[in-house]
Write a protein that holds these residues in place. Sequence first.
Motif, mmCIF file in Angstrom:
data_model
loop_
_atom_site.group_PDB
_atom_site.id
_atom_site.type_symbol
_atom_site.label_atom_id
_atom_site.label_comp_id
_atom_site.label_asym_id
_atom_site.label_seq_id
_atom_site.Cartn_x
_atom_site.Cartn_y
_atom_site.Cartn_z
ATOM 1 N N UNK A 1 -0.994 54.739 -2.902
ATOM 2 C CA UNK A 1 -0.610 53.822 -1.810
ATOM 3 C C UNK A 1 0.508 54.395 -0.933
ATOM 4 N N UNK A 2 0.816 55.690 -1.099
ATOM 5 C CA UNK A 2 1.949 56.300 -0.398
ATOM 6 C C UNK A 2 1.932 56.030 1.103
ATOM 7 N N UNK A 3 0.794 56.301 1.749
ATOM 8 C CA UNK A 3 0.734 56.161 3.213
ATOM 9 C C UNK A 3 0.745 54.689 3.653
ATOM 10 N N UNK A 4 0.263 53.791 2.765
ATOM 11 C CA UNK A 4 0.368 52.346 3.062
ATOM 12 C C UNK A 4 1.825 51.922 3.126
ATOM 13 N N UNK A 5 2.603 52.390 2.123
ATOM 14 C CA UNK A 5 4.040 52.060 2.092
ATOM 15 C C UNK A 5 4.759 52.656 3.305
ATOM 16 N N UNK A 6 4.409 53.915 3.642
ATOM 17 C CA UNK A 6 5.063 54.572 4.774
ATOM 18 C C UNK A 6 4.726 53.888 6.094
ATOM 19 N N UNK A 7 3.575 53.206 6.143
ATOM 20 C CA UNK A 7 3.159 52.525 7.369
ATOM 21 C C UNK A 7 3.815 51.170 7.572
ATOM 22 N N UNK A 8 4.358 50.586 6.486
ATOM 23 C CA UNK A 8 4.936 49.223 6.577
ATOM 24 C C UNK A 8 6.021 49.064 7.648
ATOM 25 N N UNK A 41 5.569 43.634 17.969
ATOM 26 C CA UNK A 41 6.340 43.607 19.211
ATOM 27 C C UNK A 41 5.469 44.043 20.397
ATOM 28 N N UNK A 42 4.599 45.033 20.153
ATOM 29 C CA UNK A 42 3.700 45.534 21.196
ATOM 30 C C UNK A 42 2.446 44.674 21.345
ATOM 31 N N UNK A 43 2.402 43.554 20.586
ATOM 32 C CA UNK A 43 1.301 42.579 20.646
ATOM 33 C C UNK A 43 -0.064 43.206 20.313
ATOM 34 N N UNK A 44 -0.060 44.021 19.243
ATOM 35 C CA UNK A 44 -1.310 44.627 18.764
ATOM 36 C C UNK A 44 -1.884 43.715 17.678
ATOM 37 N N UNK A 45 -3.096 43.182 17.854
ATOM 38 C CA UNK A 45 -3.695 42.316 16.828
ATOM 39 C C UNK A 45 -3.895 43.059 15.505
ATOM 40 N N UNK A 46 -3.960 42.280 14.404
ATOM 41 C CA UNK A 46 -4.172 42.831 13.046
ATOM 42 C C UNK A 46 -3.172 43.954 12.743
ATOM 43 N N UNK A 47 -1.894 43.670 13.015
ATOM 44 C CA UNK A 47 -0.832 44.679 12.894
ATOM 45 C C UNK A 47 -0.726 45.245 11.479
ATOM 46 N N UNK A 48 -0.893 44.367 10.467
ATOM 47 C CA UNK A 48 -0.766 44.817 9.073
ATOM 48 C C UNK A 48 -1.835 45.852 8.731
ATOM 49 N N UNK A 49 -3.094 45.598 9.145
ATOM 50 C CA UNK A 49 -4.192 46.552 8.897
ATOM 51 C C UNK A 49 -3.979 47.840 9.694
ATOM 52 N N UNK A 79 -11.820 47.162 11.575
ATOM 53 C CA UNK A 79 -10.943 46.218 12.290
ATOM 54 C C UNK A 79 -11.721 45.581 13.445
ATOM 55 N N UNK A 80 -11.563 44.262 13.613
ATOM 56 C CA UNK A 80 -12.364 43.531 14.605
ATOM 57 C C UNK A 80 -11.893 43.735 16.041
ATOM 58 N N UNK A 81 -10.597 43.796 16.259
ATOM 59 C CA UNK A 81 -10.056 43.853 17.622
ATOM 60 C C UNK A 81 -10.354 45.189 18.306
ATOM 61 N N UNK A 82 -10.994 45.139 19.491
ATOM 62 C CA UNK A 82 -11.252 46.358 20.272
ATOM 63 C C UNK A 82 -9.944 47.043 20.663
ATOM 64 N N UNK A 83 -8.952 46.225 21.053
ATOM 65 C CA UNK A 83 -7.654 46.769 21.466
ATOM 66 C C UNK A 83 -7.015 47.566 20.322
ATOM 67 N N UNK A 84 -7.016 47.001 19.114
ATOM 68 C CA UNK A 84 -6.406 47.667 17.964
ATOM 69 C C UNK A 84 -7.127 48.968 17.649
ATOM 70 N N UNK A 85 -8.467 48.933 17.679
ATOM 71 C CA UNK A 85 -9.242 50.160 17.391
ATOM 72 C C UNK A 85 -8.972 51.226 18.460
ATOM 73 N N UNK A 86 -8.834 50.803 19.715
ATOM 74 C CA UNK A 86 -8.527 51.723 20.820
ATOM 75 C C UNK A 86 -7.164 52.385 20.581
ATOM 76 N N UNK A 87 -6.165 51.587 20.240
ATOM 77 C CA UNK A 87 -4.798 52.099 20.015
ATOM 78 C C UNK A 87 -4.774 53.079 18.841
ATOM 79 N N UNK A 88 -5.441 52.711 17.736
ATOM 80 C CA UNK A 88 -5.456 53.584 16.552
ATOM 81 C C UNK A 88 -6.144 54.906 16.860
ATOM 82 N N UNK A 89 -7.280 54.857 17.553
ATOM 83 C CA UNK A 89 -8.023 56.085 17.887
ATOM 84 C C UNK A 89 -7.192 56.998 18.787
#
Length: 425
Positions: A318-325, A333-341, A363-373
């Motif tokens: 879970x190392x990278x999960x913890x580092x992502x918290x 703050x940046x209003x990205x949906x599903x922030x935890x995922x 992830x369901x949100x198009x915006x979130x998938x766009x930002x992650x990609x």
Amino acid sequence: MTPISIDGAITIPIAIVSKALQSQMGSTIQLIVTAIVVLMAIASVLTKLLNPQFIRKNHFLRTLLKVNLFWLTTRVLGAIFIVMVYLQIGPEAITSSATGGLVLNDLVPVLFSVFIFAGMLLPLLLNFGLLEFFGTLLTKIMRPIFNLPGRSAIDCMASWLGDGSVGILMTNKQYETRFYTEREAAVIGTTFSAVSITFSLVVISQVKLEHLFVPFYLTVCLAGIVAAIIVPKLPPLSWKKDTYIDNTPRHEDDESVPGNHGVMSWGFEQAMQRASAAGGVKQVLVEGVKNVVDMIFGVIPVVMAIGTVALVLAEHTPLFNYLGMPFIPLLELLQIPEASEASKTIVVGFADMFIPSILASSIESDLTRFVIAALSVTQLIYMSEVGALLIGSKIPVNFFELFVIFILRTLVTLPVIALMGHLLV
């Protein structure tokens, strides 16, 4: 390196011929690379123990085989991993298609085929005046904006149109031959070895947003330019010395154009001087073969070892999960949906650039998938290829510095990408 269009996609000839070799050789590449990595581990251990005279007297062999304890351990580890994966023996955590299998079956064949052609053709790119000519023309852009030589634009172009590994190999070669200082090589290697257009299309396809490719790539370019201006001004890159590999300082007038020349004529004269010292066909071929051996025998064992370890940590701890918290408040703050995922995908990009897109596809949100990609592409440093190549090269950056640069690039590019995402998606 001339951009051409094949099947509606822009690419460069070196990418086409390397893919053709890859498909022609098929699974033979894995067998050849396994033999090479094991041979390198054995040869390095024997050199450490026996230090034979013929290696001591040969500069090329000495550089290739006489390594310190860390690199020796890395090569031995790479050999153990590659044998386990190839023979499918040992823990599944190492041999699975998501860890060691990904490195051996997906990444290594690409590197092997690219290295063969890039290594043989690099002397044509570096020794016949192309970089001197364009370097002189582009100095007025690259030096004021990025504090880099004009020729570094060619490294970026090679990465952008072909593959990040080609850009790193060019940068490393020019650092070794005193065209870049320590600071310049470190900045170019960690900032301008951009992900190719082709791979960016693969990433956006993985998150099912192919129809947004143009705004996606414009976002990547904008965020990349912002990071290229800001990150080199921060430690650890700002701490790098402006001296060449032999510790001689860079002269301020290195790139100045004499009064009796225009930029074009001075660039042409510099190019002709460089080309006149290039040597004959034999010299070019010998240098090309040395490049290929140096890349395949020296770099691939490092990629196998470090890439596998990074992917095992990403997949089975879970190392990278913890580092992502810590990124959750910033994403909210940046209003990205599903922030935890989304936070779980941010730091895992340090292991491999493609993993965030795989995780984001659910992830369901198009915006979130766009930002992650977009973020996974602009973070740039991932240990399954670019990071391992940088560590395996002469470019003066270590693992810790790469992780700090990765975090800085994330913090700088995330707000830019989020803003563009809100405007475009």
